[in-house]
Each structure stands twice: as structure tokens, then as C-alpha cells.
Design a protein around this motif. Sequence first.
Motif, short mmCIF file in Angstrom:
data_model
loop_
_atom_site.label_atom_id
_atom_site.label_comp_id
_atom_site.label_asym_id
_atom_site.label_seq_id
_atom_site.Cartn_x
_atom_site.Cartn_y
_atom_site.Cartn_z
N UNK A 77 0.83 -1.19 -0.06
CA UNK A 77 -0.04 -0.01 -0.20
C UNK A 77 0.86 1.09 -0.05
N UNK A 78 2.30 1.17 -0.40
CA UNK A 78 3.04 2.15 -0.34
C UNK A 78 2.47 3.29 -1.48
N UNK A 79 2.32 2.66 -2.59
CA UNK A 79 1.66 3.72 -3.64
C UNK A 79 0.53 4.37 -3.39
N UNK A 80 -0.41 3.84 -2.61
CA UNK A 80 -1.70 4.25 -2.18
C UNK A 80 -1.50 5.29 -1.22
N UNK A 81 -0.68 5.01 -0.34
CA UNK A 81 -0.50 5.92 0.77
C UNK A 81 0.12 7.47 0.17
N UNK A 82 1.12 7.09 -0.83
CA UNK A 82 1.67 8.26 -1.48
C UNK A 82 0.72 9.17 -2.13
N UNK A 83 -0.11 8.46 -2.90
CA UNK A 83 -1.19 9.02 -3.64
C UNK A 83 -2.27 9.88 -2.59
N UNK A 106 -1.15 11.04 0.08
CA UNK A 106 -0.60 12.46 0.50
C UNK A 106 -0.73 13.60 -0.68
N UNK A 107 -0.52 13.11 -1.87
CA UNK A 107 -0.61 13.97 -2.84
C UNK A 107 -2.31 14.63 -3.11
N UNK A 108 -2.87 13.88 -2.78
CA UNK A 108 -4.44 14.33 -2.89
C UNK A 108 -4.90 15.25 -1.82
N UNK A 109 -4.21 15.25 -0.59
CA UNK A 109 -4.56 16.06 0.37
C UNK A 109 -4.04 17.79 -0.02
N UNK A 110 -3.09 17.77 -0.83
CA UNK A 110 -2.66 18.83 -1.26
C UNK A 110 -3.43 19.73 -2.14
N UNK A 111 -4.48 18.88 -2.94
CA UNK A 111 -5.48 19.59 -3.69
C UNK A 111 -6.78 20.19 -2.80
N UNK A 112 -6.79 19.95 -1.49
CA UNK A 112 -7.82 20.28 -0.82
C UNK A 112 -7.37 21.47 -0.17
N UNK A 113 -8.30 22.61 -0.04
CA UNK A 113 -8.04 23.82 0.83
C UNK A 113 -8.47 23.38 2.17
N UNK A 114 -7.62 24.42 3.15
CA UNK A 114 -7.81 24.22 4.55
C UNK A 114 -9.29 24.25 4.95
N UNK A 115 -9.82 25.08 4.40
CA UNK A 115 -11.47 25.42 4.83
C UNK A 115 -12.34 24.02 4.73
N UNK A 116 -11.96 23.22 3.75
CA UNK A 116 -12.80 22.02 3.42
C UNK A 116 -12.68 21.19 4.72
N UNK A 117 -11.60 21.11 5.39
CA UNK A 117 -11.51 19.93 6.51
C UNK A 117 -11.61 20.78 8.06
N UNK A 118 -11.65 22.03 8.05
CA UNK A 118 -11.61 22.75 9.23
C UNK A 118 -12.53 22.34 10.15
N UNK A 119 -13.85 22.03 9.66
CA UNK A 119 -14.93 21.68 10.54
C UNK A 119 -14.56 20.20 11.29
N UNK A 120 -14.04 19.32 10.45
CA UNK A 120 -13.83 17.99 11.14
C UNK A 120 -12.65 18.09 11.75
N UNK A 121 -11.73 18.93 11.63
CA UNK A 121 -10.51 19.13 12.49
C UNK A 121 -10.96 19.56 13.94
N UNK A 122 -11.76 20.59 13.90
CA UNK A 122 -12.57 21.19 15.08
C UNK A 122 -13.15 20.14 16.10
N UNK A 131 2.01 17.61 11.54
CA UNK A 131 2.76 16.90 10.51
C UNK A 131 2.03 17.36 9.13
N UNK A 132 2.39 18.11 8.12
CA UNK A 132 1.87 18.50 7.18
C UNK A 132 2.18 17.68 5.83
N UNK A 133 1.26 17.45 5.11
CA UNK A 133 1.49 16.58 3.89
C UNK A 133 2.51 17.19 2.83
#
Length: 288
Positions: A116-122, A124-140, A161-163
Amino acid sequence: MTDRTRRRRSRPFGRSTPAGLVARYTTLLFAAAVTIGPLLWELSTSLKSKSEDVYTASPQFVPHHPTLGNYGEVARTIPVWHFASNSLVVAGLCVAGNLIGATIAGFALARLQFRGRGLMFGLFLSTLLLPGEVTIISQFQTVTKLGLGDTLLGVALPGMIGALNVLLMRNAFSSIPRDVDEAAVIDGATVLQRVRFIGLPNVKGTLAVVAILAFIGAWDDFLWPLLVLQSPDKLTLTVGLSYLKGTFSADPRTIAAGAMIALIPILALFVSLQRLFFKGVGEGAVKG
């Protein structure tokens, strides 16, 4: 495209002609005006006395009567040094978390073989496409359920830990010749020994880049601390500086002085790590 065409297109920026020098320095001066100009204007405003009109249609760049009184006014209006210490705690936690967590994760993605190393790498890459406002509610919600609401640790936790930092460390470790790593495995080195004695000495520049990016991200963040913190004594500097602008009055000289105070730690960190920073920019660009 032929070599002659490349030379002809790059000629205005070449070093051998006066036109090339003019084009180069014009470009540099324009870039400096855009990037450094606002900073110098803020510094100028913070040094202007109360007798100088900052609202005039043609304000003066150089203060007529420079003063440091605006910086004292910031300290009298808000507990700026207490807010700065809170921001240092949050930034320190984020820097430490990224230096440790991003290093371990980056080494695992670059050097370890697992399912699953390739999946994990993918991912991490996909999280860079999401703006922080998308996940801020779940983080809170996550921070609140962990009982870390209204705490400095709760502010620092999502950024520990940043992607992007993981990917930077992954590329830096990938640039190390694989033969060196394989020789260590043959000699019986453990994973931690490979990280300590082979990986870390070769990625010091990238570690400096990660430290600077993590510090700036945590120090300048405004929205997330504003949501998490409710107690006035736990506010970070960026949130605390907003109190300089009152409901019925706002002195741009004091606000500019507060902004310059917030800039000092970033400049100090960059100056102390600039040699490693510029070294780290090139690490991972060419695989050895």
C-alpha cells in the motif's frame, strides 16, 4: 527548437550585452518593489509620529519625526509579549512535530517496502489539492472530542505533520544513492540507524526548509486559533493583534507596529537557517 533559436530568445536576458543587463536589473527591481515594497511601507508607517498625517492623498515614505512610541503603544494596548509567547509555543510544537513526523513518514515512503505504499503516497498528494477550509470543521470536531479545545496543543495538533513536508522529505531521501542504503542493510543496520546515520546527514537542507515552512504556517495562522481558543490569556499573536483595531478607532501606526513585531521571529529564523534553506531547495531535485 534549435540552439540558435534558444540563444536568440534568451539574448535580452544574457550577460554579454547592455540590453541583457538592463532587462535583468529591471526585472529584479520590479520584483523587489512588489515583494519588499509593502514591508518597507509598513515599517515606515510604524515609525511615524502622531503629528504626521497618514491619511493624506500623498503620504510621505520617509517619516519626518521617526519614533518608537508606536511599539510601546502596542504593548500598552494588548499583552503583546504574552500573545507572542503563546504563538512561540504553538510554532515550536508544529516545528518539532514536522521535523520528527515528516522525517519518519518521508523515509518510509522513500526507502521502505510495504504493501500500500503507492496508495499512501497518492493519498498524501491528494490532500494537497484540498483547501484548509474544507477540513476545518472535521478538525475542530476532532480536537474538541479529544478534550483539547481552548488549548495551545489543540491549536498546534492539526499542523504538527504537514503533507507537503512529508513529500519534501520523501523527495530528499529518494535523492540519496540507493547503493549506500543497501550497503547499510547488508551490514545489519536497523531502520532507525539508517535514518540517523545515512538519511539525516544528507537532508539537513530540507529539514531547514521544513522547519521554516512549519514555523511560518503556525505563526501566521489566524482562522484556526480564532476558532479553537476562547480564553483571552491563551490567544496567539495574530489573533491578539486584531484587538488593536477597535470598534470606534484604529490607528494605522499602531497596527503597523504590531505587524512589524509579528514579523521579527520569522526574519530571525530565516536569517539563522538561510544557508541550509537554500541548500535544501535543491535537495531532491536531482536523484543521485
